[in-house]
Write a protein that holds these residues in place. Structure first.
Motif, mmCIF file in Angstrom:
data_model
loop_
_atom_site.group_PDB
_atom_site.id
_atom_site.type_symbol
_atom_site.label_atom_id
_atom_site.label_comp_id
_atom_site.label_asym_id
_atom_site.label_seq_id
_atom_site.Cartn_x
_atom_site.Cartn_y
_atom_site.Cartn_z
ATOM 1 N N GLY A 157 4.657 64.704 53.350
ATOM 2 C CA GLY A 157 5.268 63.708 54.209
ATOM 3 C C GLY A 157 4.722 63.971 55.727
ATOM 4 O O GLY A 157 3.282 63.982 55.663
ATOM 5 N N PHE A 158 5.377 63.838 56.568
ATOM 6 C CA PHE A 158 5.312 64.053 58.144
ATOM 7 C C PHE A 158 5.871 64.974 58.838
ATOM 8 O O PHE A 158 7.256 64.924 58.666
ATOM 9 N N GLU A 159 5.296 65.397 59.889
ATOM 10 C CA GLU A 159 5.974 66.095 61.071
ATOM 11 C C GLU A 159 6.117 65.468 62.196
ATOM 12 O O GLU A 159 4.996 65.045 62.708
ATOM 13 N N VAL A 160 7.263 65.188 62.784
ATOM 14 C CA VAL A 160 7.232 64.430 64.218
ATOM 15 C C VAL A 160 7.825 65.275 65.125
ATOM 16 O O VAL A 160 8.655 65.842 65.034
ATOM 17 N N GLU A 161 6.956 65.208 66.483
ATOM 18 C CA GLU A 161 7.638 66.099 67.540
ATOM 19 C C GLU A 161 8.249 65.153 68.525
ATOM 20 O O GLU A 161 7.331 64.136 68.893
ATOM 21 N N LEU A 162 9.161 65.155 69.078
ATOM 22 C CA LEU A 162 9.660 64.351 70.342
ATOM 23 C C LEU A 162 9.418 64.832 71.477
ATOM 24 O O LEU A 162 8.801 66.169 71.586
ATOM 25 N N THR A 163 9.589 64.111 72.508
ATOM 26 C CA THR A 163 9.330 64.422 73.971
ATOM 27 C C THR A 163 10.196 65.475 74.412
ATOM 28 O O THR A 163 9.809 66.006 75.599
ATOM 29 N N PHE A 210 1.174 52.534 64.550
ATOM 30 C CA PHE A 210 0.488 53.120 63.144
ATOM 31 C C PHE A 210 1.503 54.034 62.310
ATOM 32 O O PHE A 210 1.298 54.453 61.230
ATOM 33 N N ILE A 211 2.726 54.262 62.909
ATOM 34 C CA ILE A 211 3.568 55.330 62.376
ATOM 35 C C ILE A 211 4.411 54.206 61.486
ATOM 36 O O ILE A 211 4.830 53.228 61.832
ATOM 37 N N LEU A 212 4.835 54.828 60.270
ATOM 38 C CA LEU A 212 5.804 53.974 59.215
ATOM 39 C C LEU A 212 6.967 53.596 60.041
ATOM 40 O O LEU A 212 7.723 54.241 60.840
ATOM 41 N N PRO A 213 7.326 52.371 59.944
ATOM 42 C CA PRO A 213 8.444 51.751 60.609
ATOM 43 C C PRO A 213 9.661 52.288 60.393
ATOM 44 O O PRO A 213 10.440 52.708 61.210
ATOM 45 N N SER A 214 9.983 52.954 59.380
ATOM 46 C CA SER A 214 11.403 53.905 59.268
ATOM 47 C C SER A 214 11.341 55.114 59.818
ATOM 48 O O SER A 214 12.311 55.291 60.329
ATOM 49 N N GLN A 272 4.255 63.519 68.969
ATOM 50 C CA GLN A 272 3.112 63.884 68.167
ATOM 51 C C GLN A 272 3.448 63.543 66.582
ATOM 52 O O GLN A 272 4.825 63.610 66.240
ATOM 53 N N ILE A 273 2.600 63.299 65.842
ATOM 54 C CA ILE A 273 2.863 63.190 64.278
ATOM 55 C C ILE A 273 1.731 63.898 63.712
ATOM 56 O O ILE A 273 0.365 63.491 63.987
ATOM 57 N N GLU A 274 2.081 64.425 62.423
ATOM 58 C CA GLU A 274 1.089 64.983 61.704
ATOM 59 C C GLU A 274 1.333 64.804 60.194
ATOM 60 O O GLU A 274 2.509 64.856 59.783
#
Length: 155
Positions: free
Chosen positions: A131-137, A104-108, A124-126
Motif C-alpha cells: 500500500g502507501f504510507e502518507v505523512e501529513l504536514t 498523481f495520488i489515488l483520489p481516495s 510525503q507519500i511512499e
C-alpha cells in the motif's frame, strides 16, 4: 596464550568489519545524469508535477537501492522524487512542512485526508509492497492499502 587467541579474535572481527563496510560502499554507487536520461514516464512526472521547480541533481543508482529506487531527483527547494527502473514514482516528499502535489495520488487517499484532516496537507507519500504510507504536514503518518483505503495511523 589466552591473550594471543583474544588478540587474534579481535583482529579478525575488526578486519571482517572493515571489509564488510568497504563492500557496502561499492554496491551502492550512483552517478549524476541529466533529465533527458530519465525514463520517459519519470520525465513526464517531473514536467507535470514539478514544472518550474529547478532540479538540483539527478542520481542514477547502480544497482537499485533496496526499496527499488533507481533514480533520485532532488530539487533546489529540497523536494525529492524517487523512481524505479521504469520511471514509476516510489516516493515523493517535500522539505519541512510544505505540501506536495497530489494529482498523481489515488483520489481516495486525497479525499480521506481532506475529509478527516481539513487543515492539513500531504507532505510525503511512499509506495510500500502492500500500500502507501502518507505523512501529513503535521508529521502524522497514515497507512493505506494498495486500493487507497485507510488502514490506520502509524505510530
Amino acid at each position: 596464550m589466552k591473550r594471543i587467541i583474544l588478540g587474534t579474535s579481535l583482529f579478525s572481527v575488526f578486519a571482517f568489519a572493515t571489509v564488510s563496510c568497504s563492500n557496502d560502499d561499492d554496491t551502492n554507487s550512483f552517478h549524476l545524469i541529466e533529465l533527458n536520461n530519465l525514463p520517459t514516464e519519470a520525465q513526464k512526472f517531473v514536467d507535470r508535477y514539478f514544472s518550474g521547480v529547478e532540479i538540483e541533481k539527478i542520481e542514477k543508482h547502480s544497482p537499485a537501492k533496496v526499496d527499488g529506487t533507481m533514480y533520485e531527483v532532488d530539487f533546489i527547494n529540497r523536494d525529492e522524487v524517487d523512481f524505479d527502473q521504469n520511471g514509476t514514482w516510489l516516493k515523493v516528499e517535500a522539505e519541512g512542512n510544505r505540501p506536495i502535489p497530489t494529482g498523481f495520488i489515488l483520489p481516495s487517499i486525497v479525499f480521506y485526508v481532506k475529509t478527516n484532516y481539513p487543515s492539513l496537507e500531504i507532505n510525503q507519500i511512499e509506495k510500500k509492497y502492500d500500500g502507501f504510507e502518507v505523512e501529513l504536514t503535521n508529521d502524522l503518518d497514515l497507512v493505506f492499502n494498495s486500493n487507497g483505503e485507510f488502514i490506520r495511523v502509524k505510530l
